[in-house]
Scaffold this active site. Structure first.
Site, PDB file in Angstrom:
ATOM      1  N   GLY A   8       0.843  -1.204   0.000  1.00 24.27           N
ATOM      2  CA  GLY A   8       0.000   0.000   0.000  1.00 24.27           C
ATOM      3  C   GLY A   8       0.871   1.244   0.000  1.00 24.27           C
ATOM      4  N   GLY A  11      -0.281   4.971  -0.834  1.00 21.04           N
ATOM      5  CA  GLY A  11      -1.295   5.653  -0.031  1.00 21.04           C
ATOM      6  C   GLY A  11      -0.727   6.827   0.749  1.00 21.04           C
ATOM      7  N   TYR A 140     -14.667  -0.396   9.575  1.00 24.23           N
ATOM      8  CA  TYR A 140     -13.237  -0.079   9.615  1.00 24.23           C
ATOM      9  C   TYR A 140     -12.680  -0.377  11.008  1.00 24.23           C
ATOM     10  CZ  TYR A 140      -9.077   2.957   9.604  1.00 24.23           C
ATOM     11  OH  TYR A 140      -7.816   3.460   9.713  1.00 24.23           O
TER      12      TYR A 140
HETATM   13  N1  SER Z   1      -8.096   8.427   9.525  1.00 20.55           N
HETATM   14  C1  SER Z   1      -8.955   7.290   9.623  1.00 20.55           C
HETATM   15  C2  SER Z   1     -10.291   7.586   9.085  1.00 20.55           C
HETATM   16  O1  SER Z   1     -10.732   8.698   9.248  1.00 20.55           O
HETATM   17  C3  SER Z   1      -9.068   6.838  11.037  1.00 20.55           C
HETATM   18  O2  SER Z   1      -7.961   6.077  11.402  1.00 20.55           O
HETATM   19  O3  SER Z   1     -10.928   6.734   8.558  1.00 20.55           O
END
Ligand code: SER
Length: 328
Positions: A8, A11, A140
């Site tokens: 990755g 990114g 997430y």
């Molecule tokens: N920066 C990430 C998000 O906002 C959180 O770890 O999804």
């Protein structure tokens, strides 16, 4: 010299981590990989296309390069994770298990970035300690909390040297983030350099932990260089650098850009995600176990972000639509 493989790499974190690792270990010793081959042009140096959900390809890459450490940064962020939960599960957790299996086979260490999102609203969200119940309510966050435990499992069961941090929102001027809730802060700087105003998707009083990318990159490298005997908590350490609300950020930005305006149109998805995350985490365990210490607060980060906007504006001053609101 240590050999490292970054997954990755194109990114937001990878783009800057690769540069720092190459400065430290030498260009040839850092293999950058990414799903998108566009990253090859940006990153230069050794590059290979790699899809972390393809376990065989990943194992083959690790076998060929024989890295001391794999930095596994490929992931969907919080907003995209809510919209595409199956893909988030496949990339964030399936990809991680592939990395851990390859690392187990080839005896590599693994860095895995967790997040403030690994906590959820069932605990008091101020000064969240290192050890607190993790009941995230976003896909997430669920992949990050489970990822921490899977990393611990591979360490305890197979001796893989897994280490991680719980990142706060990360702010940078190099590569853009995508699909995160804390991205609003990066977007605000970008829009300040464009139309001079930003419509924020979060309420003005939404406080979250944040960090400037140079601190984040240094944290990753310092943790992976730390003496393992000191690391009682491996997966994953709370780290933070600053806490602010959109209103506080706008006020700090106006010290440099007096005409900057922030208005608000709350997006219920992003607001709901932010409301389920800590207002502040306690990073004292990282400070004790491996000497973590941030360098940038809100004022220092804002000053550098604005200086970089100005540099970019003057570099493109010949372009037909230069950034009109950033004084040169
Ligand atoms: N920066 C990430 C998000 O906002 C959180 O770890 O999804």
């Amino acid at each position: 010299m240590k050999r490292t493989l970054v997954i990755g790499a194109g990114g937001q974190v990878g783009t800057e981590l690769v540069v720092a690792l190459r400065a430290l270990y030498g260009q040839e010793n850092v293999l950058a990989t990414d799903l998108s081959t566009d990253a090859a042009a940006t990153l230069g140096g050794p590059f290979a296309p790699l899809d972390c959900t393809d376990g065989e390809a990943l194992l083959a890459a690790v076998r060929r390069f024989r890295p001391h450490t794999v930095f596994h940064l490929a992931a969907l962020l919080s907003v995209t994770g809510e919209q595409r939960p199956r893909l988030a599960y496949r990339v964030n957790l399936g990809g991680l298990v592939n990395v851990l299996e390859a690392a187990r086979s080839e005896r590599s260490a693994v860095f895995f970035p967790s997040s403030i999102a690994s906590f959820g609203p069932s605990i008091p969200l101020d000064r969240v300690p290192q050890e607190a119940a993790q009941r995230p309510v976003t896909m997430y966050g669920i992949t990050k909390a489970a990822g921490e435990m899977i990393c611990d499992f591979y360490h305890l069961r197979f001796g893989v040297d897994t280490r991680g941090v719980r990142f706060p929102g990360l702010i940078s001027h190099v590569a853009e983030p995508g699909g995160g809730t804390t991205d609003y802060a990066v977007d605000a700087f970008r829009e300040a350099g464009g139309r001079g105003a930003y419509t924020c998707p979060l309420r003005p009083d939404t406080q979250l932990d944040m960090m400037y990318m140079p601190d984040a990159v240094r944290a990753v490298i310092e943790l992976m260089e730390a003496d393992p005997r000191r690391l009682a908590h491996r997966n994953a350490y709370n780290i933070t650098a600053m806490q602010f609300t959109p209103r506080m950020l706008a006020a700090e930005m106006r010290r440099h850009l007096p005409h900057f305006r922030m208005d608000y149109r709350v997006d219920p998805l992003r607001q709901g995600i932010a409301d389920s995350w800590p207002r502040r985490i306690d990073d004292s365990v990282a400070r004790e176990e491996w000497g973590w210490k941030p360098e940038y607060d809100l004022a220092a980060m804002t000053a550098e972000m604005v200086a970089n906007l100005r540099r970019r504006a003057s570099a493109s001053s010949d372009a037909p639509n230069p950034h009109p609101t950033v004084p040169r």
